[in-house]
Scaffold this active site. Structure first.
Site, PDB file in Angstrom:
ATOM      1  N   SER A 195      10.178   1.034   1.135  1.00 49.63           N
ATOM      2  CA  SER A 195       8.880   0.695   0.254  1.00 49.63           C
ATOM      3  C   SER A 195       9.084   0.483  -1.112  1.00 49.63           C
ATOM      4  CB  SER A 195       7.761   1.737   0.626  1.00 49.63           C
ATOM      5  OG  SER A 195       6.614   1.356   0.172  1.00 49.63           O
ATOM      6  N   LYS A 251       9.981  -3.578   2.023  1.00 50.91           N
ATOM      7  CA  LYS A 251       8.480  -3.690   1.980  1.00 50.91           C
ATOM      8  C   LYS A 251       7.954  -3.503   0.661  1.00 50.91           C
ATOM      9  CE  LYS A 251       5.060  -0.226   2.628  1.00 50.91           C
ATOM     10  NZ  LYS A 251       4.512   0.887   3.557  1.00 50.91           N
ATOM     11  N   LYS A 292       4.948  -3.361  -2.224  1.00 50.06           N
ATOM     12  CA  LYS A 292       3.568  -3.021  -2.413  1.00 50.06           C
ATOM     13  C   LYS A 292       3.224  -4.156  -3.268  1.00 50.06           C
ATOM     14  CE  LYS A 292       3.229   1.019  -0.914  1.00 50.06           C
ATOM     15  NZ  LYS A 292       2.106   1.624   0.048  1.00 50.06           N
ATOM     16  N   GLU A 332       0.708  -5.380   5.566  1.00 51.62           N
ATOM     17  CA  GLU A 332       0.202  -3.844   6.013  1.00 51.62           C
ATOM     18  C   GLU A 332      -1.277  -3.547   5.237  1.00 51.62           C
ATOM     19  OE1 GLU A 332       3.074  -1.169   5.349  1.00 51.62           O
ATOM     20  OE2 GLU A 332       1.808   0.757   5.417  1.00 51.62           O
ATOM     21  N   LYS A 374       1.796   7.330  10.741  1.00 51.87           N
ATOM     22  CA  LYS A 374       2.230   8.548   9.832  1.00 51.87           C
ATOM     23  C   LYS A 374       1.562   9.830  10.543  1.00 51.87           C
ATOM     24  CE  LYS A 374       2.135   5.908   5.431  1.00 51.87           C
ATOM     25  NZ  LYS A 374       1.230   5.354   4.447  1.00 51.87           N
ATOM     26  N   GLY A 380       5.904   6.546   5.578  1.00 54.25           N
ATOM     27  CA  GLY A 380       6.412   7.625   4.463  1.00 54.25           C
ATOM     28  C   GLY A 380       5.231   7.922   3.589  1.00 54.25           C
TER      29      GLY A 380
HETATM   30  O1  OSB Z   1       0.996   3.099   2.145  1.00 54.51           O
HETATM   31  O2  OSB Z   1       2.623   3.309   3.002  1.00 54.51           O
HETATM   32  C1  OSB Z   1       1.899   3.805   1.972  1.00 54.51           C
HETATM   33  C2  OSB Z   1       3.380   6.228  -0.508  1.00 54.51           C
HETATM   34  C3  OSB Z   1       2.149   6.985  -0.568  1.00 54.51           C
HETATM   35  C4  OSB Z   1       1.045   6.533  -0.337  1.00 54.51           C
HETATM   36  C5  OSB Z   1       0.865   5.316   0.796  1.00 54.51           C
HETATM   37  C6  OSB Z   1       2.140   4.736   1.198  1.00 54.51           C
HETATM   38  C7  OSB Z   1       3.378   5.033   0.616  1.00 54.51           C
HETATM   39  C8  OSB Z   1       4.421   4.249   0.620  1.00 54.51           C
HETATM   40  C9  OSB Z   1       5.925   4.989   0.180  1.00 54.51           C
HETATM   41  O3  OSB Z   1       4.572   3.264   0.967  1.00 54.51           O
HETATM   42  C10 OSB Z   1       6.687   5.071   1.728  1.00 54.51           C
HETATM   43  C11 OSB Z   1       8.040   6.293   1.546  1.00 54.51           C
HETATM   44  O4  OSB Z   1       7.621   7.382   1.518  1.00 54.51           O
HETATM   45  O5  OSB Z   1       8.857   5.717   0.650  1.00 54.51           O
HETATM   46 MG    MG Z   2       0.716   1.715   3.700  1.00 55.07          MG
END
Ligand code: OSB
Ligand code: MG
Length: 376
Positions: free
Chosen positions: A136, A162, A164, A214, A263, A291
Site C-alpha cells: 500500500s 495499491k 492511496k 477500495e 482486517k 494492514g
Molecule cells: O485503509 O488499508 C487502509 C493504513 C492505515 C489505515 C488504513 C489503511 C492503511 C493501509 C496500510 O492501507 C496498509 C499497510 O499496513 O501497509
Molecule cells: Mg483500506
C-alpha cells in the site's frame, strides 16, 4: 485449560521509517497498545490496531486502553476458557470496540496454539504455505515520488501495487502509472474520500483496468456503494464498511462489492475474521488481508490469517523493513524476490518477541490480575 493469570497492557511508541499519508491524514509515528498474556508459564501476545486518532475507525488507542482495562480484560481474567473461539461470547456484552477486543482474542489464539503445540496458522484453519504480498503506497508529495516508490516495490518483487488516492490525487496518477506499467496488478484505496457527485469521475477509471477500487464512499455505507458498483466495471472492494459476517453477507447480497478486505482488528478478532472469510468463500467472493501499519506482532497474526484458502489476492502484508528501522520480532518479516511470505510452521506465531526492545519502547504499562487468583 486456558487460564489467564495476568494481562500486561503496554503502550509503545515507534517512529515509522517513512510517513504514511491517506485521504484522512499523515502518520509519522505510531502509538501502539500491546497485550501480553501470562498463563501457566506461557506468554502470548496481541496487538491493538487502533490508531492515534479516531479517523480510520471510531476507535483510537486511548479508547482501546480504557475499555480493555475497565471492561474487557477483567472478563477474560475471570473466565474459564476452553478455546480462543469462546472469547467473543465472553466480551459480547460490550458493544463495539472491536479493535480492543481483537487484541485480547488474538493473544488467546496465540496462547492456545502454544498449549496445543501447533502453529497459529494451522489452529486458524490455514492451509497455504506461502502468501502472496502487495504493498500500500501512501499519497506522495509528487508524481515522480510515487513512480519511484512503485519501481522500488516492483523490484523488490511485490505482486500488487495499491495507491492511496483522494480527489486531486487520482486520475493523473493512475494514468502515469499505467503508461509506465500497463500490465501490473494495480488498485487504489480512497478511504471514503468520494461522494455521489463523483460517480462519473470514478467511472472514468475503468480505462485504467484497476484490480479494485477500495472503499470509495462513506465508511459505514453499503447502499450507495451498490449504486456505484452498478455504474462501473471495476470491482469495488470494501474495507471500513465490513465490521462482521452480517455486514459481509449484506454487502455481497446487495452487490456493494466484489472483493472484501479483511482486517482482523476491524472485525473484532480471529473468530469473526474466519467467519467473514468463510461467508465470502461460500459466495465466490475473494478476500485479502489488509494492514494497519502493524509491528511484527500484528504482522505475524496477519500472516497466519492469510494462510486460509480464500485469501487468494495479494494482501497489504509486507516486509517489516518497509515500516520500521527495527521491528520488535525476530526474525523480521521478509518477502521473497517473487513477492511471497513463507507461513511459519513452528509452534505459535513462529516469530520470537524482542522483549528488551519492547521494554525500551514502552511509555506506559499496566498489569491486571485475576480476582480469584490467591497468592499464598
Ligand atoms: O485503509 O488499508 C487502509 C493504513 C492505515 C489505515 C488504513 C489503511 C492503511 C493501509 C496500510 O492501507 C496498509 C499497510 O499496513 O501497509
Ligand atoms: Mg483500506
Amino acid at each position: 485449560m486456558l487460564n489467564i493469570d495476568a494481562i500486561y497492557m503496554r503502550e509503545i511508541n515507534m517512529p515509522l521509517a517513512h510517513p504514511f499519508e491517506t485521504s484522512f491524514g499523515v502518520t509519522t509515528s505510531r502509538r501502539i497498545l500491546l497485550i501480553e498474556l501470562k498463563s501457566e508459564g506461557l506468554t502470548a501476545w496481541g496487538e491493538c490496531v487502533a490508531g492515534e486518532h479516531p479517523y480510520f475507525s471510531d476507535e483510537m488507542i486511548d479508547t482501546a486502553w480504557i475499555i480493555t482495562e475497565t471492561e474487557l480484560a477483567p472478563r477474560l481474567l475471570d473466565a474459564n476458557l476452553q478455546h480462543a473461539g469462546d472469547v467473543p461470547d465472553l466480551l459480547k456484552q460490550v458493544r463495539g470496540h472491536r479493535m480492543a477486543k481483537a487484541a485480547l482474542e488474538n493473544a488467546v489464539w496465540d496462547l492456545e496454539s502454544q498449549v496445543k503445540k501447533v502453529s497459529l496458522a494451522s489452529l486458524l484453519g490455514g492451509s497455504r504455505e506461502i502468501i502472496p504480498c502487495g504493498v500500500s503506497i501512501g499519497i506522495q508529495p509528487t508524481l515522480e515520488k510515487v513512480l519511484e516508490k512503485i519501481e522500488t516495490e516492483l523490484n523488490a518483487g511485490y505482486q500488487r501495487i495499491k495507491l492511496k488516492c483522494k480527489p486531486g490525487w487520482d486520475s493523473h496518477i493512475f494514468e502515469a502509472v499505467r503508461k509506465r506499467w500497463p500490465d501490473i496488478l494495480l488498485s487504489c484505496d480512497a478511504n471514503s474520500a468520494y461522494r455521489m457527485k463523483d460517480f462519473d469521475h470514478i467511472a472514468s477509471w475503468d480505462q485504467f483496468k484497476l484490480l479494485m477500487i477500495e472503499q470509495p464512499l462513506w465508511y459505514d455505507d453499503f447502499y450507495f456503494h451498490s449504486m456505484l458498483q452498478k455504474r462501473i466495471e471495476t470491482a469495488i472492494c470494501l474495507d471500513e464498511s465490513i465490521r462482521n459476517r452480517r455486514d459481509a453477507l449484506a454487502a455481497i447480497d446487495m452487490e456493494s462489492c466484489q472483493i472484501i478486505n479483511i482486517k482482523v482488528g476491524r472485525v473484532g478478532g480471529f473468530s469473526e475474521a474466519i467467519a467473514v472469510h468463510n461467508a465470502a468463500a461460500e459466495r465466490g467472493i475473494p478476500v485479502w488481508c489488509g494492514g494497519m501499519l502493524e509491528t511484527g506482532i500484528g504482522r505475524a497474526h496477519n500472516i497466519a490469517l492469510s494462510s486460509l484458502p480464500n485469501f487468494s489476492l495479494p494482501g497489504d502484508v509486507s516486509a517489516s523493513a518497509r515500516y520500521w528501522a527495527q521491528d520488535i520480532i525476530e526474525p523480521e518479516v521478509t518477502v521473497s524476490k517473487t513477492g511471497e511470505i513463507m507461513v511459519p510452521t513452528d509452534i505459535g506465531s513462529g516469530y520470537g518477541i524482542l522483549r528488551d526492545r519492547i521494554e525500551k519502547l514502552t511509555v506506559r504499562k499496566q498489569m491486571l490480575r485475576a480476582k480469584a487468583s490467591v497468592t499464598a
